[in-house]
Motif scaffolding. Structure first.
Motif, PDB file in Angstrom:
ATOM      1  N   SER A 193      23.549 -11.805 -17.059  1.00 29.98           N
ATOM      2  CA  SER A 193      22.932 -13.106 -17.324  1.00 29.98           C
ATOM      3  C   SER A 193      22.397 -13.146 -18.746  1.00 29.98           C
ATOM      4  O   SER A 193      22.038 -12.116 -19.341  1.00 29.98           O
ATOM      5  N   LEU A 194      22.309 -14.309 -19.259  1.00 33.37           N
ATOM      6  CA  LEU A 194      21.749 -14.557 -20.588  1.00 33.37           C
ATOM      7  C   LEU A 194      21.079 -15.924 -20.548  1.00 33.37           C
ATOM      8  O   LEU A 194      21.722 -16.922 -20.212  1.00 33.37           O
ATOM      9  N   SER A 195      19.767 -15.947 -20.842  1.00 35.10           N
ATOM     10  CA  SER A 195      19.049 -17.221 -20.814  1.00 35.10           C
ATOM     11  C   SER A 195      18.383 -17.457 -22.171  1.00 35.10           C
ATOM     12  O   SER A 195      17.897 -16.526 -22.824  1.00 35.10           O
ATOM     13  N   LEU A 196      18.339 -18.724 -22.544  1.00 32.14           N
ATOM     14  CA  LEU A 196      17.780 -19.114 -23.834  1.00 32.14           C
ATOM     15  C   LEU A 196      17.091 -20.469 -23.676  1.00 32.14           C
ATOM     16  O   LEU A 196      17.724 -21.448 -23.266  1.00 32.14           O
ATOM     17  N   PRO A 197      15.766 -20.562 -23.950  1.00 36.29           N
ATOM     18  CA  PRO A 197      15.085 -21.856 -23.866  1.00 36.29           C
ATOM     19  C   PRO A 197      15.662 -22.834 -24.888  1.00 36.29           C
ATOM     20  O   PRO A 197      16.055 -22.446 -25.999  1.00 36.29           O
ATOM     21  N   LEU A 198      15.682 -24.094 -24.522  1.00 45.27           N
ATOM     22  CA  LEU A 198      16.127 -25.143 -25.435  1.00 45.27           C
ATOM     23  C   LEU A 198      14.903 -25.919 -25.927  1.00 45.27           C
ATOM     24  O   LEU A 198      14.284 -26.665 -25.165  1.00 45.27           O
ATOM     25  N   PRO A 199      14.529 -25.747 -27.187  1.00 47.52           N
ATOM     26  CA  PRO A 199      13.301 -26.372 -27.699  1.00 47.52           C
ATOM     27  C   PRO A 199      13.486 -27.853 -28.040  1.00 47.52           C
ATOM     28  O   PRO A 199      13.307 -28.266 -29.193  1.00 47.52           O
TER      29      PRO A 199
ATOM     30  N   VAL B  97      18.016 -11.182 -21.425  1.00 47.98           N
ATOM     31  CA  VAL B  97      19.303 -10.644 -20.963  1.00 47.98           C
ATOM     32  C   VAL B  97      19.065  -9.881 -19.667  1.00 47.98           C
ATOM     33  O   VAL B  97      18.017  -9.266 -19.468  1.00 47.98           O
ATOM     34  N   GLY B  98      20.044  -9.988 -18.765  1.00 50.42           N
ATOM     35  CA  GLY B  98      19.888  -9.327 -17.481  1.00 50.42           C
ATOM     36  C   GLY B  98      21.199  -8.779 -16.954  1.00 50.42           C
ATOM     37  O   GLY B  98      22.289  -9.213 -17.358  1.00 50.42           O
ATOM     38  N   ALA B  99      21.084  -7.837 -16.062  1.00 51.36           N
ATOM     39  CA  ALA B  99      22.253  -7.248 -15.400  1.00 51.36           C
ATOM     40  C   ALA B  99      21.850  -6.887 -13.982  1.00 51.36           C
ATOM     41  O   ALA B  99      20.674  -6.556 -13.721  1.00 51.36           O
ATOM     42  N   GLY B 100      22.817  -6.975 -13.064  1.00 55.44           N
ATOM     43  CA  GLY B 100      22.497  -6.676 -11.687  1.00 55.44           C
ATOM     44  C   GLY B 100      23.735  -6.402 -10.863  1.00 55.44           C
ATOM     45  O   GLY B 100      24.849  -6.301 -11.384  1.00 55.44           O
ATOM     46  N   VAL B 101      23.514  -6.271  -9.580  1.00 54.86           N
ATOM     47  CA  VAL B 101      24.603  -6.018  -8.645  1.00 54.86           C
ATOM     48  C   VAL B 101      24.421  -6.939  -7.442  1.00 54.86           C
ATOM     49  O   VAL B 101      23.296  -7.155  -6.979  1.00 54.86           O
ATOM     50  N   ARG B 102      25.549  -7.465  -6.946  1.00 60.70           N
ATOM     51  CA  ARG B 102      25.528  -8.343  -5.777  1.00 60.70           C
ATOM     52  C   ARG B 102      26.363  -7.711  -4.684  1.00 60.70           C
ATOM     53  O   ARG B 102      27.504  -7.295  -4.933  1.00 60.70           O
TER      54      ARG B 102
ATOM     55  N   THR C 101      20.513  -7.885  -6.704  1.00 59.58           N
ATOM     56  CA  THR C 101      19.418  -7.185  -7.377  1.00 59.58           C
ATOM     57  C   THR C 101      19.727  -7.135  -8.862  1.00 59.58           C
ATOM     58  O   THR C 101      20.792  -6.641  -9.253  1.00 59.58           O
ATOM     59  N   SER C 102      18.809  -7.671  -9.655  1.00 56.09           N
ATOM     60  CA  SER C 102      19.069  -7.729 -11.101  1.00 56.09           C
ATOM     61  C   SER C 102      17.818  -7.340 -11.873  1.00 56.09           C
ATOM     62  O   SER C 102      16.693  -7.441 -11.377  1.00 56.09           O
ATOM     63  N   LEU C 103      18.050  -6.901 -13.077  1.00 55.67           N
ATOM     64  CA  LEU C 103      16.973  -6.514 -13.993  1.00 55.67           C
ATOM     65  C   LEU C 103      17.159  -7.288 -15.295  1.00 55.67           C
ATOM     66  O   LEU C 103      18.225  -7.204 -15.916  1.00 55.67           O
ATOM     67  N   ALA C 104      16.128  -8.050 -15.669  1.00 52.40           N
ATOM     68  CA  ALA C 104      16.196  -8.864 -16.889  1.00 52.40           C
ATOM     69  C   ALA C 104      15.208  -8.326 -17.912  1.00 52.40           C
ATOM     70  O   ALA C 104      14.108  -7.866 -17.564  1.00 52.40           O
ATOM     71  N   LEU C 105      15.573  -8.388 -19.180  1.00 49.33           N
ATOM     72  CA  LEU C 105      14.736  -7.881 -20.267  1.00 49.33           C
ATOM     73  C   LEU C 105      14.563  -8.973 -21.316  1.00 49.33           C
ATOM     74  O   LEU C 105      15.540  -9.355 -21.970  1.00 49.33           O
ATOM     75  N   PRO C 106      13.346  -9.482 -21.510  1.00 46.20           N
ATOM     76  CA  PRO C 106      13.105 -10.461 -22.570  1.00 46.20           C
ATOM     77  C   PRO C 106      13.201  -9.791 -23.941  1.00 46.20           C
ATOM     78  O   PRO C 106      12.702  -8.676 -24.147  1.00 46.20           O
ATOM     79  N   LEU C 107      13.828 -10.460 -24.864  1.00 46.11           N
ATOM     80  CA  LEU C 107      13.956  -9.966 -26.237  1.00 46.11           C
ATOM     81  C   LEU C 107      13.259 -10.944 -27.184  1.00 46.11           C
ATOM     82  O   LEU C 107      13.665 -12.095 -27.304  1.00 46.11           O
TER      83      LEU C 107
END
Length: 421
Positions: free
Chosen positions: A293-299, A275-280, A96-102
Motif C-alpha cells: 500500500s501507498l497513501s498520500l494526503p491530498l492538500p 508505505v505498507g506491506a502485508g499478507v492476506r 495483516t499489514s504493517l504501515a510505516l509513515p515517512l
C-alpha cells in the motif's frame, strides 16, 4: 546650633577625625555572611526547583522531537458474520499489514530546531532564577543588616535620652535649670522609647523575611563588616555587549524558536507518505497473497498556508520584541550604573565626614550642657542632627547595596550555549 557650638565643632572636628583614623578598630567576628545566606537559599529555593524541572522537561521534549513516527500494525477480517456463503468463516479473508509513515520535507530536523531553542530558553530561565534569587536574598540581607543598624541607633538614642534626662534632673536640683528642661528631656526619652519599639518590630520582620529566604532561622548577628564596605565607585558608563546579558539571550532564544516554527510550518505543507506491506489469507481456497500500500494526503482543503502566515507573524513579533528588549536593557543598565555610582558616593559621604561631624557636635553639646555652657535646646538640636545623620548613613549604605545588586542582576551573563550543563 548656636555660634559657640559651631565654632567649637569647627576647631575640634579635625582632631577627632585624626583620632578616629589613628585609633585601632577591632572588628567583631561576622555572623551569617551573605555568601552563606546565598548558599542556604539556593539549597531550598522553590524557584530553582521549578527552573530545574523546566530544564528536565525541555530535555525530554528535545528527545521526543527526535523520535520518528511509530509503524502501524493493521489486522482486518472480511467476509464473516454475514448471510449465505458469508454466514461463517468459510469465506474469511484475513489481512495483516504493517504501515510505516515517512516524514518528508525536513519535519524532524525542524522539530529538533524548535526543541533545541526551547531547551536553550529553559537553561536561560534557570540562570534567571538563580540571578533573581541572588538579587532577592541580597536585598533581604541588606534590609536585615540595615534594620540591625537602625535598632542599634535607636538603642543609642534611648540611652542618650536617658542620660539627658538624668542631667536635666541634676541641673534642676542644682538650681541651674527649670522644670521645663526636665519635661523636654522626658519627652525626648519617651519618643526614643517609642522609636526603639518600632525599630525592634522592623528588625524582627526583616530577619523573618531573610529567614524565609534561606529556609532556616538566623542563628546570630549578620556580617556588619559587609554592610559597611563600599566598593570602588564605578567610573564612566561603559558599553556592554548586550547579547551576553540574560534578557537578550532569552529574546534571542525566543527568536530562534519562532524561526524554527516558521521552518516547521513550511515543512507541514509537504505531505507525508505512508508505505505498507502485508499478507492476506483466503480461507475458502486456503491461499495467501501479499499486498502493498501507498497513501498520500491530498492538500486540497488545507494546504498549510495559514499556518505559515501565523508562524511568520510570530517571528516578526519575536524580532520586534528582541529590538525592544535591547533598548530596554541598554537603558536599564545605564541607569543602574549611574545609580550605583551615585549611591557609592552618597554612602562614602554619609558614613564619612558628615557622620563624624555630627558625632563630634553631639559629644561637645553633651559636655557643654552638663557644664552649663550650652542650653538644652542646643543639646537637643545636636542630638537630633546626629540621629538624622546616622539614619541617613544607614539608608545611604542600604541604597548602595541595593543599587549594586540591581546592577549585578542586569549585567549577569547568559550561560554558555555550548556547554553540556
Amino acid at each position: 546650633m548656636n555660634r559657640l557650638l559651631a565654632a567649637l565643632l569647627a576647631a575640634t572636628s579635625p582632631l577627632s577625625a585624626a583620632q578616629a583614623k589613628s585609633a585601632p578598630t577591632a572588628e567583631a567576628p561576622p555572623g551569617l555572611t551573605l555568601e552563606q545566606a546565598l548558599d542556604l537559599a539556593s539549597a531550598t529555593a522553590p524557584s530553582l526547583d521549578a527552573a530545574g524541572a523546566g530544564v528536565d522537561a525541555a530535555r525530554a521534549a528535545q528527545a521526543a522531537a527526535g523520535l520518528r513516527p511509530n509503524p502501524i500494525l493493521t489486522v482486518e477480517a472480511e467476509n464473516v458474520a454475514g448471510t449465505g456463503l458469508y454466514s461463517d468463516t468459510k469465506s474469511l479473508e484475513a489481512t495483516t499489514s504493517l504501515a510505516l509513515p515517512l516524514e518528508l520535507g525536513g519535519k524532524r530536523s525542524a522539530r529538533l530546531a524548535i526543541a533545541a531553542a526551547q531547551r536553550d530558553r529553559a537553561f536561560i530561565e534557570q540562570a534567571v532564577a538563580r540571578v533573581d534569587l541572588r538579587f532577592a536574598v541580597t536585598r533581604a540581607y541588606a534590609e536585615a543588616a540595615a534594620s540591625e543598624r537602625r535598632l542599634a541607633n535607636a538603642r543609642d538614642q534611648l540611652r542618650i535620652a536617658g542620660e539627658g534626662l538624668h542631667a536635666a534632673h541634676v541641673r534642676l536640683r542644682a538650681g541651674r535649670a527649670s522644670p521645663m528642661e526636665v519635661q523636654r528631656a522626658e519627652l525626648a526619652r519617651i519618643n526614643a522609647q517609642a522609636a526603639l519599639v518600632r525599630m525592634e518590630r522592623s528588625a524582627e520582620t526583616a530577619r523573618f523575611i531573610l529567614a524565609q529566604r534561606i529556609g532556616q532561622a538566623i542563628p546570630g548577628a549578620l556580617d556588619a563588616g559587609w554592610f559597611d564596605r563600599i566598593g570602588t565607585a564605578p567610573g564612566p558608563l561603559q558599553p556592554l555587549e548586550l547579547t551576553e546579558t540574560l534578557a537578550l539571550a532569552a529574546a534571542n532564544a525566543d527568536l530562534a524558536a519562532s524561526s524554527a516554527q516558521v521552518r516547521l510550518a513550511r515543512t507541514q505543507r509537504i505531505p507525508d507518505l505512508t508505505v505498507g506491506a502485508g499478507v492476506r489469507r483466503l480461507e475458502a481456497t486456503n491461499d495467501s497473497a501479499a499486498l502493498f500500500s501507498l497513501s498520500l494526503p491530498l492538500p486540497f482543503l488545507n494546504g498549510g498556508k495559514a499556518a505559515v502566515g501565523q508562524a511568520l507573524a510570530e517571528q516578526r513579533r519575536a524580532e520586534a520584541q528582541r529590538r525592544a528588549t535591547a533598548q530596554e536593557v541598554a537603558q536599564a543598565i545605564a541607569q543602574a550604573q549611574a545609580e550605583a555610582a551615585n549611591a557609592a558616593i552618597g554612602a562614602e559621604t554619609a558614613t564619612g565626614p558628615a557622620l563624624a561631624a555630627a558625632e563630634e557636635a553631639a559629644r561637645i553639646a553633651r559636655i557643654g550642657y552638663r557644664e552649663g555652657k550650652f542650653s538644652q535646646l542646643d543639646l537637643l538640636d545636636a542630638e537630633r542632627t546626629l540621629t538624622e545623620t546616622k539614619a541617613a548613613a544607614i539608608e545611604a549604605l542600604l541604597a548602595y547595596h541595593n543599587a549594586r545588586a540591581q546592577l549585578e542582576r542586569l549585567t549577569a551573563r547568559a550561560p554558555d550555549q555550548g556547554d553540556d550543563r
